[in-house]
Motif scaffolding. Structure first.
Motif, PDB file in Angstrom:
ATOM      1  N   SER A  27      29.478  27.876  20.727  1.00 41.51           N
ATOM      2  CA  SER A  27      30.521  27.054  20.369  1.00 41.51           C
ATOM      3  C   SER A  27      30.243  25.552  20.047  1.00 41.51           C
ATOM      4  N   ALA A  28      29.275  25.061  20.876  1.00 35.97           N
ATOM      5  CA  ALA A  28      28.658  23.824  20.438  1.00 35.97           C
ATOM      6  C   ALA A  28      28.108  23.680  19.315  1.00 35.97           C
ATOM      7  N   ALA A  29      27.417  24.846  18.694  1.00 42.37           N
ATOM      8  CA  ALA A  29      26.946  24.636  17.505  1.00 42.37           C
ATOM      9  C   ALA A  29      27.993  24.863  16.277  1.00 42.37           C
ATOM     10  N   ALA A  30      29.138  25.511  16.788  1.00 45.48           N
ATOM     11  CA  ALA A  30      30.212  25.418  15.689  1.00 45.48           C
ATOM     12  C   ALA A  30      30.916  24.200  15.867  1.00 45.48           C
ATOM     13  N   ARG A  31      31.219  23.527  16.632  1.00 39.12           N
ATOM     14  CA  ARG A  31      31.661  22.193  16.444  1.00 39.12           C
ATOM     15  C   ARG A  31      30.677  21.195  15.894  1.00 39.12           C
ATOM     16  N   ALA A  32      29.369  21.449  15.771  1.00 33.74           N
ATOM     17  CA  ALA A  32      28.349  20.699  14.843  1.00 33.74           C
ATOM     18  C   ALA A  32      28.326  21.060  13.537  1.00 33.74           C
ATOM     19  N   GLY A  33      29.083  22.134  13.323  1.00 35.32           N
ATOM     20  CA  GLY A  33      29.071  22.647  11.737  1.00 35.32           C
ATOM     21  C   GLY A  33      28.202  23.608  11.428  1.00 35.32           C
ATOM     22  N   VAL A  34      28.069  24.548  12.470  1.00 36.19           N
ATOM     23  CA  VAL A  34      27.346  25.715  12.261  1.00 36.19           C
ATOM     24  C   VAL A  34      27.997  26.960  12.423  1.00 36.19           C
ATOM     25  N   GLY A  35      28.223  27.831  11.440  1.00 42.59           N
ATOM     26  CA  GLY A  35      28.914  28.964  11.313  1.00 42.59           C
ATOM     27  C   GLY A  35      28.139  29.971  11.608  1.00 42.59           C
ATOM     28  N   TYR A  36      28.515  31.210  12.153  1.00 41.95           N
ATOM     29  CA  TYR A  36      27.692  32.591  12.463  1.00 41.95           C
ATOM     30  C   TYR A  36      28.579  33.576  12.104  1.00 41.95           C
ATOM     31  N   ILE A  37      28.143  34.521  11.324  1.00 44.41           N
ATOM     32  CA  ILE A  37      28.564  35.760  10.982  1.00 44.41           C
ATOM     33  C   ILE A  37      27.854  36.921  11.633  1.00 44.41           C
ATOM     34  N   VAL A  79      45.954  37.681  12.739  1.00 47.16           N
ATOM     35  CA  VAL A  79      45.832  36.149  12.769  1.00 47.16           C
ATOM     36  C   VAL A  79      45.222  35.490  13.586  1.00 47.16           C
ATOM     37  N   ASP A  80      44.973  35.882  14.910  1.00 49.59           N
ATOM     38  CA  ASP A  80      44.090  35.443  15.967  1.00 49.59           C
ATOM     39  C   ASP A  80      42.664  35.397  15.471  1.00 49.59           C
ATOM     40  N   ASN A  81      42.056  36.722  14.657  1.00 50.90           N
ATOM     41  CA  ASN A  81      40.840  36.850  14.195  1.00 50.90           C
ATOM     42  C   ASN A  81      40.448  35.949  13.235  1.00 50.90           C
ATOM     43  N   LEU A  82      41.500  35.662  12.353  1.00 47.66           N
ATOM     44  CA  LEU A  82      41.131  34.823  11.273  1.00 47.66           C
ATOM     45  C   LEU A  82      41.065  33.375  11.514  1.00 47.66           C
ATOM     46  N   MET A  83      41.770  33.104  12.908  1.00 46.45           N
ATOM     47  CA  MET A  83      41.966  31.595  13.140  1.00 46.45           C
ATOM     48  C   MET A  83      40.851  31.341  14.326  1.00 46.45           C
ATOM     49  N   ILE A 115      38.058  27.188  17.807  1.00 46.98           N
ATOM     50  CA  ILE A 115      36.846  26.774  18.610  1.00 46.98           C
ATOM     51  C   ILE A 115      36.577  25.209  18.225  1.00 46.98           C
ATOM     52  N   VAL A 116      36.183  25.416  16.682  1.00 47.47           N
ATOM     53  CA  VAL A 116      35.992  23.896  16.273  1.00 47.47           C
ATOM     54  C   VAL A 116      36.828  22.763  16.779  1.00 47.47           C
ATOM     55  N   GLU A 117      38.296  22.811  16.580  1.00 48.37           N
ATOM     56  CA  GLU A 117      39.194  22.062  17.146  1.00 48.37           C
ATOM     57  C   GLU A 117      39.648  22.046  18.499  1.00 48.37           C
ATOM     58  N   ARG A 118      38.919  22.905  19.236  1.00 48.11           N
ATOM     59  CA  ARG A 118      39.282  22.795  20.736  1.00 48.11           C
ATOM     60  C   ARG A 118      40.644  23.081  20.956  1.00 48.11           C
ATOM     61  N   THR A 128      37.688  28.219   5.095  1.00 52.76           N
ATOM     62  CA  THR A 128      38.262  26.838   5.026  1.00 52.76           C
ATOM     63  C   THR A 128      37.639  25.848   5.981  1.00 52.76           C
ATOM     64  N   LEU A 129      36.867  26.114   6.701  1.00 54.34           N
ATOM     65  CA  LEU A 129      36.225  25.097   7.658  1.00 54.34           C
ATOM     66  C   LEU A 129      35.142  24.358   7.076  1.00 54.34           C
ATOM     67  N   LYS A 130      34.394  25.362   5.887  1.00 49.55           N
ATOM     68  CA  LYS A 130      33.238  24.810   5.034  1.00 49.55           C
ATOM     69  C   LYS A 130      32.139  24.027   5.822  1.00 49.55           C
ATOM     70  N   PRO A 131      31.527  25.115   6.593  1.00 50.63           N
ATOM     71  CA  PRO A 131      30.403  24.615   7.657  1.00 50.63           C
ATOM     72  C   PRO A 131      29.325  23.996   6.942  1.00 50.63           C
ATOM     73  N   LYS A 132      28.708  23.135   7.621  1.00 51.30           N
ATOM     74  CA  LYS A 132      27.420  22.494   7.069  1.00 51.30           C
ATOM     75  C   LYS A 132      26.225  23.723   6.809  1.00 51.30           C
ATOM     76  N   LEU A 133      26.232  24.609   7.856  1.00 45.67           N
ATOM     77  CA  LEU A 133      25.394  25.666   7.693  1.00 45.67           C
ATOM     78  C   LEU A 133      25.928  26.779   8.002  1.00 45.67           C
TER      79      LEU A 133
END
Length: 510
Positions: A339-349, A365-369, A374-377, A425-430
């Motif tokens: 979750s810390a990585a996600a807030r720093a712009g790191v996405g993971y699939i 809807v919950d799966n999509l969002m 997590i990013v928006e806390r 739509t989050l456009k992660p850095k990584l």
């Protein structure tokens, strides 16, 4: 084929889930002593049909016979009797039991024996040795819950191979196997087919594998039989793709579709990244191996799972300790958690859709969002998420009865698209992807490729692990190769990328 010649004969099978009709009068017959490829696009009905054969779903209509006996009603399930064994696309192991217990328990239960740990380990070692002798000797006492997805796949297949069944139902069994493990599995199937007259129903989207192992194919399209028992020698890949209703060529619309998806509601996204990961390149190091990951790059990882998994866990905050050094502007980068990585712009699939991806008890809807929250806390859903999610479904061409349906109402390949959609739509850095096209059809693969290319074009750095070398060659600018022990062996640049060089660098056949 005459009915009496079939080990399994299905006629006019019908199955619906609520208002959604999945099977619409489907026919299929399998003979003893053959490997039968079962082909079709995502959502065509393959997994539903397998679950009907194995007794996990009840059919709504049609007849199903095994060895001349009608299945259903009060009859004993061939799965319960041991005559049919199944490897589902989503693995069905018991995580709180050991490898030995998972493999041996079904056989011991049928024989009504008292459980013996020594006997169970012997059974498990014998079954696992068919595919991976080293894993067999080192892992029978481990808990299944502690295994990687790759290792769990080996356990599930070994349990089926060692069951003594007359019919094996294999739904994407090689999706998490290395090329050498796949070759050993195919050798075992060929031997059992010849020596034991075993019948195999084999589902895969990898055409090369289908050609290597299958004798005949049946193709399902939109819940109906499109091709019935055609020899693989008598049908071309192009014809197979056409009968499936797919396209093997890149769709000219995918680029504009990707643009539409990524632009969905992005203006409403509040800046949530905490700034610890900027657009500056990062550098990953392991001893004398050094790999820069800059904005817009698509970096591939090739080789046995141990090496790529370790780097992925380091990049995404999963690993507590790692041999990898990750540096940005000369300073180490380390995340306390995913979750810390996600807030720093790191996405993971994750490639482990069932355990590390889809939230099975929550609606679509919950799966999509999920990633956005997590990013928006945030834990509470907002009304605009409904509109945003509906737009994503339309753009991704996902057919769902409702945003409030569970993901289980969608095919495995469509569920994989949900995981990709979380980050668009989050456009992660990584964005780190682990086998993102596992178990998906040709069309869906092309759609995922287009989405990832578009994200990269807009500045997202991409790290992509795949066991399909052809995929890495098509997509990547650079590939980091690992040997069979998990150690990095070198970096291949675009000009050197081909399946032969990847095979040489990893020690694994293409």
């Amino acid at each position: 084929m005459a009915q009496q010649q079939a080990l399994l004969h299905a006629r006019s099978i019908v199955k619906s889930f609520g208002p959604t009709s999945v099977l619409k009068g489907f026919d299929l017959s399998i003979r003893a002593g053959e490997v039968h490829a079962f082909l079709g696009g995502n959502g065509a009905g393959k997994s539903t049909f397998i679950k009907i054969i194995s007794g996990q779903h009840e059919r709504d209509g049609g007849t199903l016979e095994f060895n001349g006996q009608e299945l259903g009603g009060s009859s004993v399930s061939p799965v319960d009797s041991g005559a049919i064994a199944v490897v589902n696309q989503e693995l069905a192991l018991l995580p709180h039991l050991s490898v030995a217990e998972n493999i041996a328990m079904p056989r011991l239960h049928r024989a009504m024996r008292t459980y013996s740990e020594r006997t169970s380990k012997a059974i498990a070692v014998e079954a696992l040795s068919l595919i991976d002798p080293h894993f067999a000797k080192t892992s029978v006492g481990r808990l299944v819950g502690d295994l990687t997805l790759h290792e769990r796949q080996l356990v599930e297949i070994a349990r089926s191979l060692g069951s003594g069944a007359r019919l094996l139902l294999l739904d994407e069994p090689t999706a998490n196997l290395t090329a050498s493990e796949t070759a050993r599995l195919f050798a075992v199937l060929r031997r059992l087919k010849t020596e034991s007259n075993l019948a195999v129903l084999f589902v895969s989207h990898r055409m090369r594998e289908i050609r290597q192992i299958a004798d005949v194919c049946t193709i399902i399209r939109d819940g109906k039989t499109a091709v019935d028992r055609v020899a693989l020698d008598d049908i071309t890949d192009r014809e197979i793709v056409d009968f499936m209703g797919q396209s093997a060529e890149p769709d000219q619309r995918t680029d504009s579709q990707a643009e539409e998806i990524i632009q969905v509601q992005t203006d409403s996204l509040q800046e949530a990244h905490d700034g610890s990961f900027t657009s500056e390149p990062i550098l990953v190091r392991f001893e004398d191996i050094e790999l820069p990951i800059g904005p817009g790059a698509i970096i591939g990882l090739a080789g046995a799972p141990t090496g790529p998994s370790a780097l992925i866990e380091a990049l995404t905050g999963i690993a507590k300790k790692t041999p990898w050094n990750i540096v940005r502007k000369g300073a180490p980068v380390k995340y306390r958690s995913p979750s810390a990585a996600a807030r720093a712009g790191v996405g993971y699939i994750s490639g482990d859709r069932a355990n590390r991806g889809i939230l099975a008890t929550l609606p679509i809807v919950d799966n999509l969002m999920a990633s956005r929250r997590i990013v928006e806390r945030r834990a509470v859903a907002r009304s605009e998420e409904i509109e945003r999610s509906a737009s994503l479904l339309r753009a991704l061409k996902i057919r769902a009865g409702s945003l409030w349906d569970l993901p289980s109402t969608l095919s495995g390949g469509t569920q994989q698209k949900l995981l990709v959609a979380r980050w668009l739509t989050l456009k992660p850095k990584l964005l780190v992807l682990e086998e993102p096209t596992r178990g998906v059809d040709i069309r869906t693969k092309r759609e995922i490729y287009a989405l990832i290319r578009k994200l990269a074009a807009q500045g997202t750095a991409v790290v992509w692990w795949s066991t399909e070398y052809v995929e890495l060659v098509e997509l990547c600018d650079t590939v980091l190769a690992f040997d069979l022990s998990g150690r990095p062996t070198g970096v291949l640049q675009r000009a050197d990328l081909n399946e032969t060089n990847l095979a040489n660098a990893t020690g694994m056949a293409a």
